[in-house]
Design a protein around this motif. Structure first.
Motif, short mmCIF file in Angstrom:
data_model
loop_
_atom_site.label_atom_id
_atom_site.label_comp_id
_atom_site.label_asym_id
_atom_site.label_seq_id
_atom_site.Cartn_x
_atom_site.Cartn_y
_atom_site.Cartn_z
N MET A 1 0.84 -1.19 0.00
CA MET A 1 0.00 0.00 0.00
C MET A 1 0.88 1.25 0.00
SD MET A 1 -3.09 0.75 -0.17
CE MET A 1 -4.52 1.54 0.40
N LEU A 2 0.47 2.22 -0.75
CA LEU A 2 1.24 3.46 -0.85
C LEU A 2 1.14 4.27 0.43
CD1 LEU A 2 0.15 4.65 -4.39
CD2 LEU A 2 2.36 3.75 -3.75
N LYS A 3 2.24 4.89 0.81
CA LYS A 3 2.25 5.79 1.95
C LYS A 3 1.86 7.19 1.48
CE LYS A 3 5.73 3.31 4.60
NZ LYS A 3 6.03 2.16 3.81
N GLN A 4 1.44 8.02 2.41
CA GLN A 4 0.93 9.35 2.05
C GLN A 4 1.88 10.19 1.20
OE1 GLN A 4 -2.28 10.48 2.36
NE2 GLN A 4 -1.41 11.96 0.98
N PRO A 5 3.16 10.30 1.55
CA PRO A 5 4.03 11.12 0.68
C PRO A 5 4.11 10.58 -0.74
CG PRO A 5 5.11 10.67 2.78
CD PRO A 5 3.87 9.83 2.73
N GLU A 6 4.07 9.26 -0.88
CA GLU A 6 4.11 8.66 -2.21
C GLU A 6 2.86 9.01 -3.00
OE1 GLU A 6 4.53 4.59 -0.91
OE2 GLU A 6 6.62 4.57 -1.57
N VAL A 7 1.70 8.98 -2.33
CA VAL A 7 0.44 9.30 -2.99
C VAL A 7 0.47 10.73 -3.52
CG1 VAL A 7 -2.03 9.66 -2.64
CG2 VAL A 7 -0.92 7.65 -1.67
N SER A 8 0.94 11.65 -2.70
CA SER A 8 1.02 13.05 -3.13
C SER A 8 1.88 13.20 -4.38
CB SER A 8 1.60 13.91 -2.01
OG SER A 8 0.77 13.88 -0.88
N HIS A 9 3.03 12.53 -4.38
CA HIS A 9 3.92 12.60 -5.54
C HIS A 9 3.28 11.94 -6.76
CE1 HIS A 9 7.11 13.16 -2.38
NE2 HIS A 9 7.29 14.18 -3.17
N LEU A 10 2.63 10.80 -6.56
CA LEU A 10 1.97 10.11 -7.66
C LEU A 10 0.92 10.99 -8.31
CD1 LEU A 10 1.15 7.71 -9.43
CD2 LEU A 10 -0.22 6.87 -7.48
N ILE A 11 0.07 11.60 -7.51
CA ILE A 11 -1.00 12.45 -8.05
C ILE A 11 -0.40 13.61 -8.84
CG2 ILE A 11 -2.97 13.94 -7.48
CD1 ILE A 11 -3.42 10.88 -7.04
N ARG A 12 0.59 14.25 -8.27
CA ARG A 12 1.22 15.39 -8.95
C ARG A 12 1.88 14.95 -10.27
NH1 ARG A 12 3.53 17.53 -4.82
NH2 ARG A 12 1.80 18.94 -4.50
N GLN A 13 2.60 13.82 -10.23
CA GLN A 13 3.27 13.34 -11.44
C GLN A 13 2.26 12.92 -12.50
OE1 GLN A 13 5.80 10.52 -9.27
NE2 GLN A 13 7.57 11.51 -10.23
N LEU A 14 1.18 12.30 -12.08
CA LEU A 14 0.14 11.91 -13.03
C LEU A 14 -0.48 13.13 -13.69
CD1 LEU A 14 -1.72 9.82 -14.38
CD2 LEU A 14 -3.18 9.95 -12.35
N ARG A 15 -0.75 14.14 -12.90
CA ARG A 15 -1.33 15.37 -13.47
C ARG A 15 -0.36 16.04 -14.44
NH1 ARG A 15 -2.73 19.63 -11.72
NH2 ARG A 15 -1.41 19.91 -9.91
N GLN A 16 0.91 16.07 -14.08
CA GLN A 16 1.91 16.68 -14.97
C GLN A 16 2.05 15.88 -16.26
OE1 GLN A 16 5.30 16.88 -12.35
NE2 GLN A 16 4.68 18.87 -11.51
N LEU A 17 2.05 14.58 -16.15
CA LEU A 17 2.17 13.71 -17.32
C LEU A 17 1.00 13.91 -18.27
CD1 LEU A 17 3.60 11.35 -18.78
CD2 LEU A 17 2.25 9.80 -17.35
N THR A 18 -0.19 14.02 -17.72
CA THR A 18 -1.39 14.13 -18.54
C THR A 18 -1.79 15.57 -18.84
OG1 THR A 18 -2.76 14.01 -16.56
CG2 THR A 18 -2.33 11.94 -17.74
N ALA A 19 -1.08 16.52 -18.25
CA ALA A 19 -1.39 17.95 -18.40
C ALA A 19 -2.82 18.27 -17.97
CB ALA A 19 -1.14 18.42 -19.83
N LEU A 20 -3.25 17.59 -16.90
CA LEU A 20 -4.59 17.84 -16.36
C LEU A 20 -4.50 18.71 -15.12
CD1 LEU A 20 -6.12 14.22 -16.47
CD2 LEU A 20 -6.62 16.12 -18.03
#
Length: 89
Positions: A1-20
């Protein structure tokens, strides 16, 4: 299971990747803007269902005709969802 800091980074990286924007990602995932905002700012963690939707988004991006999207989504899958990716191959 992902830890909170990882989740924050994942969401930010996903948004940057998709330009959303946070609003656009929220609409894509079927959640409120404030939910995505709280995920990205480390206030709450996504549910298992939301994490599954995020993983599925990354898998779809892996099939993109754009090489950069393929490579970056693969990297994010391996970084944040290694247990599921090792069983898929």
């Amino acid at each position: 299971m992902l830890k909170q800091p990882e989740v924050s980074h994942l969401i930010r990286q996903l948004r940057q990747l998709t330009a959303l924007s946070q609003e656009q990602l929220a609409a894509t995932l079927g959640v409120a803007y404030s939910t995505v905002n709280r995920w990205e700012n480390g206030h709450i963690k996504p549910s298992a269902l939301a994490l599954n939707q995020i993983r599925n988004m990354l898998k779809e991006l892996k099939d993109s005709p754009e090489i950069t999207l393929q490579e970056c989504s693969q990297m994010l899958l391996e970084q944040y969802f290694p247990e599921t990716e090792s069983t898929v191959r």
